[in-house]
Design an enzyme around this catalytic site. Structure first.
Site, mmCIF file in Angstrom:
data_model
loop_
_atom_site.group_PDB
_atom_site.id
_atom_site.type_symbol
_atom_site.label_atom_id
_atom_site.label_comp_id
_atom_site.label_asym_id
_atom_site.label_seq_id
_atom_site.Cartn_x
_atom_site.Cartn_y
_atom_site.Cartn_z
ATOM 1 N N THR A 169 9.620 -38.901 7.796
ATOM 2 C CA THR A 169 11.265 -38.839 8.064
ATOM 3 C C THR A 169 11.041 -38.478 9.490
ATOM 4 O O THR A 169 10.311 -37.578 9.790
ATOM 5 C CB THR A 169 11.876 -38.165 7.179
ATOM 6 O OG1 THR A 169 11.637 -38.803 6.050
ATOM 7 C CG2 THR A 169 13.121 -37.859 7.492
ATOM 8 N N ASP A 200 17.206 -36.978 0.317
ATOM 9 C CA ASP A 200 18.098 -35.860 0.828
ATOM 10 C C ASP A 200 18.544 -36.207 2.390
ATOM 11 O O ASP A 200 19.516 -35.639 2.694
ATOM 12 C CB ASP A 200 17.265 -34.523 0.981
ATOM 13 C CG ASP A 200 16.057 -34.646 1.851
ATOM 14 O OD1 ASP A 200 15.394 -35.733 1.509
ATOM 15 O OD2 ASP A 200 15.794 -33.837 2.691
ATOM 16 N N THR A 220 12.858 -32.292 6.206
ATOM 17 C CA THR A 220 11.791 -33.414 5.758
ATOM 18 C C THR A 220 11.020 -33.087 4.463
ATOM 19 O O THR A 220 10.519 -31.718 4.609
ATOM 20 C CB THR A 220 10.693 -34.084 6.618
ATOM 21 O OG1 THR A 220 10.034 -34.673 6.287
ATOM 22 C CG2 THR A 220 10.203 -32.823 7.564
HETATM 23 N N1 ASP Z 1 13.207 -36.333 2.776
HETATM 24 C C1 ASP Z 1 12.796 -37.864 2.585
HETATM 25 C C2 ASP Z 1 13.181 -38.436 1.151
HETATM 26 O O1 ASP Z 1 13.069 -37.820 0.121
HETATM 27 C C3 ASP Z 1 11.260 -38.053 2.858
HETATM 28 C C4 ASP Z 1 10.723 -37.652 4.100
HETATM 29 O O2 ASP Z 1 11.212 -36.387 4.467
HETATM 30 O O3 ASP Z 1 9.702 -38.269 4.751
HETATM 31 O O4 ASP Z 1 13.959 -39.505 0.991
#
Ligand code: ASP
Length: 316
Positions: A169, A200, A220
């Site tokens: 992310t 999230d 993230t």
């Molecule tokens: N937090 C993100 C999610 O769960 C994934 C990520 O941080 O890469 O959608």
């Protein structure tokens, strides 16, 4: 007042040696480009909001990160994108979930914040709003890359519900010379996620939060845990209500609360004084940081933050 800017391109369980020198250099270079572009906005007396939008848009456009072009696939073989943005001046916020045709989900989240009467739009309604706002629209295939298709294939062969080895992310948080804070986050979510799953990143208080009284945070990691721990808001609230420093508040949430819950990931944040933190409980997080008067650094594994050097083999 002086400016500060932090960015991330996702946290993950990287191993040292996982990336070839060329790959490491490509990641560092992309982070450095986004950091420098965001910094230029702040150095020209631009707003924290414009600086984070600039940095996040560049990271969305890069195929290396899990946002915009290069986003991961869901279990149905499509990109479904989530994003959110928040203004620390007035707690105004905008978010979108599950968009499939809007080229820049962060631009859409900002439009929702600035132009609509709502905070969050999802799915088809969000894409239709983007169209009405004359944002750039693309086919879903614009987001696809071979590398992510491979990741989906491997995750499905393993029968994994979600792939957690590497997140990816993107996000940014900034304080500008007026002392205003802003944060934003954009993502494709988790590889092989269920169609319709929302993480999230588009949830104000979980993946993103900003309040001029405390701090601005972009997260993230494994979103289900970040939602349950209301990570971004909790860090700001600890500062506001307990008087904790930004570093302590981030440590308590990421290294204690999330670790206890077994929630992998990290955050980047700046506070109202311009202090910043890059805190993660995984062994790596793509990241960059700069404060006015210093040269910005970028990093991947723990403790390897360095000024980007185009000429060297690894970019360090
Ligand atoms: N937090 C993100 C999610 O769960 C994934 C990520 O941080 O890469 O959608």
């Amino acid at each position: 007042m002086s400016y500060s800017l932090v960015i991330h391109g996702g946290a993950g369980g990287f191993e040292s040696g996982q990336f070839s020198p060329a790959e490491e250099k490509a990641y560092r270079s992309a982070l450095n480009t986004a950091l420098k572009a965001g910094e230029a906005v702040l150095a020209n007396d631009g707003s924290a909001m414009d600086a984070i939008t600039t940095a996040i848009t560049l990271l969305e456009d890069s195929p290396l990160f899990n946002a915009g072009h290069g986003a991961v696939f869901n279990a149905a073989g499509e990109a479904e994108l989530d994003a959110s943005i928040m203004d620390g001046r007035d707690l105004n916020a905008g978010a979108v979930a599950g968009v499939k045709r809007t080229k820049s989900p962060i631009a859409l989240a900002r439009r929702v914040m600035e132009k609509s009467q709502h905070v969050m739009l999802h799915g088809r309604g969000a894409d239709i709003y983007a169209e009405q706002q004359q944002l750039e629209m693309v086919e879903n295939s614009y987001f696809h890359t071979e590398h992510r298709r491979e990741q989906l294939k491997r995750a499905q062969e393993r029968g994994a519900a979600v792939s957690l080895s590497k997140f990816g992310t993107v996000g940014a948080a900034a304080r500008d010379r007026d002392g205003n804070l802003a944060a934003g986050t954009s993502t494709g979510g988790l590889t092989n996620k269920r169609y319709g799953r929302v993480g999230d990143s588009p949830i104000i208080g979980a993946g993103t939060y900003a309040n001029n009284k405390s701090c601005a945070v972009s997260a993230t990691g494994h979103g289900e845990f970040f939602i349950r721990a209301t990570v971004a808001r909790d860090i700001c609230a600890r500062m506001e209500f307990t008087g904790a420093s930004l570093g302590d508040a981030a440590r308590q949430v990421v290294m204690e609360q999330l670790v206890e819950m077994k929630g992998d990931g990290g955050i980047i944040a700046v506070d109202y004084r311009g202090n910043y933190t890059l805190t993660f409980n995984t062994n790596g997080m793509f990241r960059g940081s700069v404060q006015e008067g210093n040269v910005g650094t970028v990093g991947i594994l723990r403790g390897d933050d360095a000024i980007f050097d185009e000429a060297s083999e690894t970019g360090r």
